[in-house]
Design a protein around this motif. Structure first.
Motif, PDB file in Angstrom:
ATOM      1  N   SER A  78       0.838  -1.193   0.000  1.00 48.82           N
ATOM      2  CA  SER A  78       0.000   0.000   0.000  1.00 48.82           C
ATOM      3  C   SER A  78       0.874   1.244   0.000  1.00 48.82           C
ATOM      4  O   SER A  78       2.023   1.227   0.461  1.00 48.82           O
ATOM      5  CB  SER A  78      -0.923  -0.008   1.222  1.00 48.82           C
ATOM      6  N   GLY A  79       0.339   2.301  -0.535  1.00 48.84           N
ATOM      7  CA  GLY A  79       1.070   3.563  -0.584  1.00 48.84           C
ATOM      8  C   GLY A  79       0.219   4.596  -1.278  1.00 48.84           C
ATOM      9  O   GLY A  79      -0.571   4.256  -2.156  1.00 48.84           O
ATOM     10  N   VAL A  80       0.384   5.845  -0.901  1.00 46.70           N
ATOM     11  CA  VAL A  80      -0.442   6.912  -1.458  1.00 46.70           C
ATOM     12  C   VAL A  80       0.353   7.652  -2.533  1.00 46.70           C
ATOM     13  O   VAL A  80       1.592   7.689  -2.484  1.00 46.70           O
ATOM     14  CB  VAL A  80      -0.908   7.875  -0.342  1.00 46.70           C
ATOM     15  N   LEU A  81      -0.355   8.216  -3.490  1.00 45.33           N
ATOM     16  CA  LEU A  81       0.346   8.952  -4.532  1.00 45.33           C
ATOM     17  C   LEU A  81       1.106  10.136  -3.924  1.00 45.33           C
ATOM     18  O   LEU A  81       0.805  10.573  -2.812  1.00 45.33           O
ATOM     19  CB  LEU A  81      -0.590   9.377  -5.665  1.00 45.33           C
ATOM     20  N   LEU A  82       2.077  10.632  -4.671  1.00 50.16           N
ATOM     21  CA  LEU A  82       3.059  11.551  -4.105  1.00 50.16           C
ATOM     22  C   LEU A  82       2.687  13.015  -4.336  1.00 50.16           C
ATOM     23  O   LEU A  82       2.135  13.371  -5.367  1.00 50.16           O
ATOM     24  CB  LEU A  82       4.432  11.267  -4.719  1.00 50.16           C
TER      25      LEU A  82
ATOM     26  N   LEU B  67      -9.516   5.361  -5.957  1.00 52.89           N
ATOM     27  CA  LEU B  67      -9.006   5.818  -4.664  1.00 52.89           C
ATOM     28  C   LEU B  67      -8.146   4.731  -4.027  1.00 52.89           C
ATOM     29  O   LEU B  67      -7.115   5.020  -3.399  1.00 52.89           O
ATOM     30  CB  LEU B  67     -10.158   6.212  -3.729  1.00 52.89           C
ATOM     31  N   ASP B  68      -8.564   3.470  -4.195  1.00 46.74           N
ATOM     32  CA  ASP B  68      -7.749   2.370  -3.656  1.00 46.74           C
ATOM     33  C   ASP B  68      -6.401   2.311  -4.357  1.00 46.74           C
ATOM     34  O   ASP B  68      -5.350   2.199  -3.733  1.00 46.74           O
ATOM     35  CB  ASP B  68      -8.486   1.031  -3.827  1.00 46.74           C
ATOM     36  N   MET B  69      -6.442   2.383  -5.679  1.00 45.41           N
ATOM     37  CA  MET B  69      -5.221   2.293  -6.479  1.00 45.41           C
ATOM     38  C   MET B  69      -4.239   3.406  -6.123  1.00 45.41           C
ATOM     39  O   MET B  69      -3.033   3.206  -6.076  1.00 45.41           O
ATOM     40  CB  MET B  69      -5.599   2.372  -7.965  1.00 45.41           C
ATOM     41  N   THR B  70      -4.781   4.600  -5.868  1.00 39.66           N
ATOM     42  CA  THR B  70      -3.918   5.738  -5.613  1.00 39.66           C
ATOM     43  C   THR B  70      -3.591   5.891  -4.131  1.00 39.66           C
ATOM     44  O   THR B  70      -2.878   6.807  -3.745  1.00 39.66           O
ATOM     45  CB  THR B  70      -4.585   7.037  -6.104  1.00 39.66           C
ATOM     46  N   GLY B  71      -4.120   4.996  -3.317  1.00 42.15           N
ATOM     47  CA  GLY B  71      -3.829   5.055  -1.885  1.00 42.15           C
ATOM     48  C   GLY B  71      -4.549   6.193  -1.185  1.00 42.15           C
ATOM     49  O   GLY B  71      -4.212   6.551  -0.052  1.00 42.15           O
ATOM     50  N   LEU B  72      -5.558   6.769  -1.852  1.00 40.13           N
ATOM     51  CA  LEU B  72      -6.208   7.960  -1.299  1.00 40.13           C
ATOM     52  C   LEU B  72      -7.429   7.643  -0.440  1.00 40.13           C
ATOM     53  O   LEU B  72      -8.002   8.548   0.171  1.00 40.13           O
ATOM     54  CB  LEU B  72      -6.631   8.897  -2.441  1.00 40.13           C
TER      55      LEU B  72
END
Lengths: 354, 111
Positions: A255-259, B97-102
């Motif tokens: 898991s990780g959020v966009l930058l 949103l899941d894909m982008t971790g948001l």
């Protein structure tokens, strides 16, 4: 209309007159048909001028227009003028696109340096019909016997996005050269992006937020038997894929959020062991920008089947090509965004190496 | 082509004086329509108090410009000391949103 006399004496004269008239009519029709053809081609030319701005199409339409056999001087002049404008526009666009493509190439490594025990291959598929620089990038950074593979995408297009693409690629590359783990690379780039945003806000440009997505995989040899340990972190990109030598498919989904959005993001790392004959595939996007779930299609439908059919063959170039073909299959008419592809195959260790 | 349909976005605002404001977003949130959401939310935020909620249950297409718009609205709301959350998400929105971790940043679950 011609009036018929109705007498047999005049029949020959009558037939001759009708034949003449028919010939004239035919000639007139032919003339009208040619004019219609000219006007249709003019329409094509106009469409090409204002529409797609595809230099080839404009040139083609212009070339067709100037070879028309036109006996109307005014029309001929108009066609010639429009053809001239079309050709000039086509040349202008061609020059611009050439510059764009050059800039685009400068965002990618000139070559993938060889890494012992791995075969690397890459593809960059530009969005169809786009005349702007794409924001996608990839990189392979070699440190000792290991290599860090990076794919990423900057939100937006054009020169402004391209400058950020350059920053993103080189920030990640520098962090990789300093020996950072995948999650650290992403953390570093996130910091750098937030810092840039703070500067922009201080400069009164608070609407310039652009985020970056990336996936990073570090492959390090584990021993002399050719295995590599892969460590993956990602920020808003599709999960990297492992295709095992027997055709099985795995996705690595830390898991990780966009930058460029969060102050304190956390990036998980996922590990896996790659055996000889296994392949790692990284690719950008196709998910956000397209109207289909490309990740699903990529892993389960086309790509999985295609790669399974190649069972046992280690050929990074061929697999990169398969991935590219899959991108086209998934979104043949609607590739809205560029796609960057990076493939690493684990090869048999070179016995000449100690 | 059905270009008009391709770039349609409907925004409905439910303003509850004490609770805050809910913007119901329907249609396509993409490069073409995202600026509308940003400017509409900007205008609302000037007047609203409490919280800003986005109902994205009717969003059937979301591209990166759309994602950016969601973040811009969220940042502006937080910057003004208001709470922000996407309270409903279509499958498309949830997937992205899941894909982008948001998910955890833009929805209520952990905010």
């Amino acid at each position: 209309m011609r009036k018929r006399s109705g007498t047999n004496d005049h029949a020959d004269v009558e037939v001759a007159a009708i034949t003449r008239e028919l010939d004239e009519l035919r000639a007139e029709l032919e003339h009208a048909r040619r004019q219609l053809d000219v006007s249709r081609r003019l329409d094509d030319l106009a469409d090409a001028l204002v529409g797609e701005l595809d230099p080839d199409a404009v040139q083609e339409a212009a070339a067709q227009a100037v070879t028309l056999d036109i006996d109307d001087d005014r029309l001929a002049t108009r066609v010639a003028e429009r053809a001239d404008r079309a050709l000039a526009a086509a040349r202008r666009v061609a020059t611009q696109m050439d510059g764009m493509r050059q800039l685009e190439r400068s965002l990618l490594p000139a070559a993938l340096l060889p890494v012992p025990g791995l075969q690397l291959a890459s593809r960059y598929v530009p969005a169809k019909g786009s005349h702007e620089v794409g924001g996608d990038f990839y990189d392979a950074v070699r440190t000792g016997g290991a290599v860090t593979l990076i794919v990423g995408d900057v939100q937006g297009k054009g020169i402004a996005a391209a400058t950020l693409t350059s920053l993103a690629r080189h920030t990640l590359r520098t962090a990789a050269l300093m020996g950072g783990a995948p999650a650290e690379l992403l953390t570093q780039l996130n910091k750098s992006l937030l810092y840039g945003q703070e500067e922009q806000m201080a400069g009164g440009q608070d609407q310039l937020l652009r985020f970056v997505t990336a996936a990073v995989a570090r492959l390090a040899p584990t021993s002399d038997d050719g295995q590599f340990r892969v460590t993956v972190a990602r920020a808003g990109q599709p999960p990297p894929l492992i295709v095992r030598s027997d055709g099985r498919f795995e996705t690595l989904e830390p898991s990780g959020v966009l930058l460029g959005v969060c102050e304190q993001p956390s990036f998980d790392q996922v590990d896996a062991l790659l055996e000889v004959g296994d392949t790692l595939v990284l690719y950008t996007d196709g998910v956000i920008e397209q109207r289909v779930d490309a990740a699903k299609a990529m892993s389960e439908q086309h790509l999985g089947m295609l790669i399974r059919n190649r069972r046992g063959v280690v050929d990074a170039e061929a697999i990169a090509q398969l991935v590219e073909d899959t991108v086209h299959l998934v979104a043949p008419e609607d590739v809205r965004d560029d796609v960057a592809i990076l493939v690493a195959c684990v090869t048999r260790p070179d016995p000449s190496r100690g | 082509m059905h270009a008009e349909e391709l770039h349609r976005l409907d925004l409905d605002v439910i303003d509850e004086p004490d609770e805050g404001v809910t913007i119901s977003v329907q249609g396509e949130l993409d490069t073409t329509t995202a600026p509308h959401l940003i400017s509409a939310a900007h205008d609302l935020l000037d007047k609203a108090r409490g919280s800003v909620e986005l109902d994205c249950g009717g969003v059937w297409f979301l591209d990166s410009a759309g994602v950016r718009a969601l973040i811009v609205v969220r940042n502006e709301a937080l910057g003004m000391g208001m709470a922000f959350a996407i309270v409903r998400a279509s499958d498309t929105v949830r997937r992205i949103l899941d894909m982008t971790g948001l998910t955890s940043i833009l929805t209520r679950s952990t905010n």
